[in-house]
Design a protein around this motif. Structure first.
Motif, PDB file in Angstrom:
ATOM      1  N   UNK A  32       0.831  -1.218   0.000  1.00 50.27           N
ATOM      2  CA  UNK A  32       0.000   0.000   0.000  1.00 50.27           C
ATOM      3  C   UNK A  32       0.859   1.259   0.000  1.00 50.27           C
ATOM      4  N   UNK A  33       0.253   2.396   0.275  1.00 47.49           N
ATOM      5  CA  UNK A  33       1.021   3.618   0.501  1.00 47.49           C
ATOM      6  C   UNK A  33       1.997   3.364   1.650  1.00 47.49           C
ATOM      7  N   UNK A  34       3.249   3.744   1.429  1.00 49.90           N
ATOM      8  CA  UNK A  34       4.295   3.514   2.423  1.00 49.90           C
ATOM      9  C   UNK A  34       4.934   4.844   2.807  1.00 49.90           C
ATOM     10  N   UNK A  35       5.399   4.910   4.031  1.00 49.93           N
ATOM     11  CA  UNK A  35       5.993   6.154   4.514  1.00 49.93           C
ATOM     12  C   UNK A  35       7.247   5.876   5.328  1.00 49.93           C
ATOM     13  N   UNK A  36       8.103   6.870   5.374  1.00 53.10           N
ATOM     14  CA  UNK A  36       9.256   6.866   6.269  1.00 53.10           C
ATOM     15  C   UNK A  36       8.991   7.854   7.396  1.00 53.10           C
ATOM     16  N   UNK A  37       9.426   7.472   8.583  1.00 54.42           N
ATOM     17  CA  UNK A  37       9.329   8.297   9.777  1.00 54.42           C
ATOM     18  C   UNK A  37      10.697   8.302  10.451  1.00 54.42           C
ATOM     19  N   UNK A  38      10.889   9.234  11.383  1.00 56.71           N
ATOM     20  CA  UNK A  38      12.136   9.223  12.147  1.00 56.71           C
ATOM     21  C   UNK A  38      11.864   9.704  13.562  1.00 56.71           C
ATOM     22  N   UNK A  39      12.728   9.246  14.476  1.00 60.34           N
ATOM     23  CA  UNK A  39      12.607   9.648  15.871  1.00 60.34           C
ATOM     24  C   UNK A  39      13.990   9.973  16.397  1.00 60.34           C
ATOM     25  N   UNK A  40      14.196  11.239  16.715  1.00 53.68           N
ATOM     26  CA  UNK A  40      15.458  11.690  17.284  1.00 53.68           C
ATOM     27  C   UNK A  40      15.408  11.523  18.798  1.00 53.68           C
ATOM     28  N   UNK A  41      16.556  11.443  19.454  1.00 54.61           N
ATOM     29  CA  UNK A  41      16.586  11.265  20.911  1.00 54.61           C
ATOM     30  C   UNK A  41      15.789  12.361  21.623  1.00 54.61           C
ATOM     31  N   UNK A  42      14.879  11.947  22.502  1.00 49.90           N
ATOM     32  CA  UNK A  42      14.106  12.893  23.286  1.00 49.90           C
ATOM     33  C   UNK A  42      12.979  13.567  22.534  1.00 49.90           C
ATOM     34  N   UNK A  43      12.723  13.158  21.289  1.00 51.18           N
ATOM     35  CA  UNK A  43      11.672  13.779  20.493  1.00 51.18           C
ATOM     36  C   UNK A  43      10.641  12.747  20.061  1.00 51.18           C
ATOM     37  N   UNK A  97       3.351   1.234   6.795  1.00 56.72           N
ATOM     38  CA  UNK A  97       2.227   1.407   5.898  1.00 56.72           C
ATOM     39  C   UNK A  97       1.452   2.647   6.339  1.00 56.72           C
ATOM     40  N   UNK A  98       0.625   3.138   5.416  1.00 58.21           N
ATOM     41  CA  UNK A  98      -0.294   4.214   5.745  1.00 58.21           C
ATOM     42  C   UNK A  98      -1.702   3.715   5.434  1.00 58.21           C
ATOM     43  N   UNK A  99      -2.607   3.577   6.412  1.00 53.11           N
ATOM     44  CA  UNK A  99      -2.451   3.797   7.852  1.00 53.11           C
ATOM     45  C   UNK A  99      -1.419   2.842   8.467  1.00 53.11           C
ATOM     46  N   UNK A 100      -0.850   3.256   9.598  1.00 52.09           N
ATOM     47  CA  UNK A 100       0.223   2.500  10.207  1.00 52.09           C
ATOM     48  C   UNK A 100      -0.214   1.147  10.753  1.00 52.09           C
ATOM     49  N   UNK A 101       0.689   0.176  10.600  1.00 52.80           N
ATOM     50  CA  UNK A 101       0.546  -1.115  11.241  1.00 52.80           C
ATOM     51  C   UNK A 101       1.630  -1.246  12.302  1.00 52.80           C
TER      52      UNK A 101
END
Length: 113
Positions: A32-43, A97-101
């Motif tokens: 399906x529609x796919x996305x990239x996300x990121x998480x920095x320390x403390x955020x 995926x979008x919506x997220x799994x």
């Protein structure tokens, strides 16, 4: 059960490039529609980019013009080409995926001299 495996992270100097990969498996349906996300320390985790099944893309303002998302439907793989990297791009990068799994383990990207 969909499984997502990210790879390609590492340590890179400012101005450098990396290419991340995400393999999508465990589903009988097309990717399906796919996305990239990121998480920095403390955020909080933030959305970076996404791509529809027919290749329509969207980017966050912070990466537009530097990052490029693409997909290979036959290989069930999504890519994130990251150029002109900055220290503020340092984070764990995830695809979903979008919506997220369910989330995968992510891949660490560190931009530092």
């Amino acid at each position: 059960q969909v499984q997502l495996v990210e790879s390609g992270g590492g340590l890179v100097q400012p101005g450098g490039s990396l290419r991340l990969s995400c393999v999508h498996s465990g589903s009988a349906y097309s990717m399906p529609t796919m996305a990239w996300y990121r998480q920095a320390p403390g955020k909080q985790r933030e959305w970076v980019a996404q791509i529809s099944p027919i290749g329509i893309t969207a980017y966050s303002w912070s990466v537009k013009g530097r990052f490029a998302i693409s997909r290979d439907n036959a290989k069930r793989t999504v890519y994130l080409q990251m150029d002109s990297l900055k220290s503020e791009d340092t984070a764990v990068y995830y695809c979903n995926q979008v919506p997220n799994g369910d989330w995968g383990q992510g891949t660490q990207v560190t931009v530092s001299s």
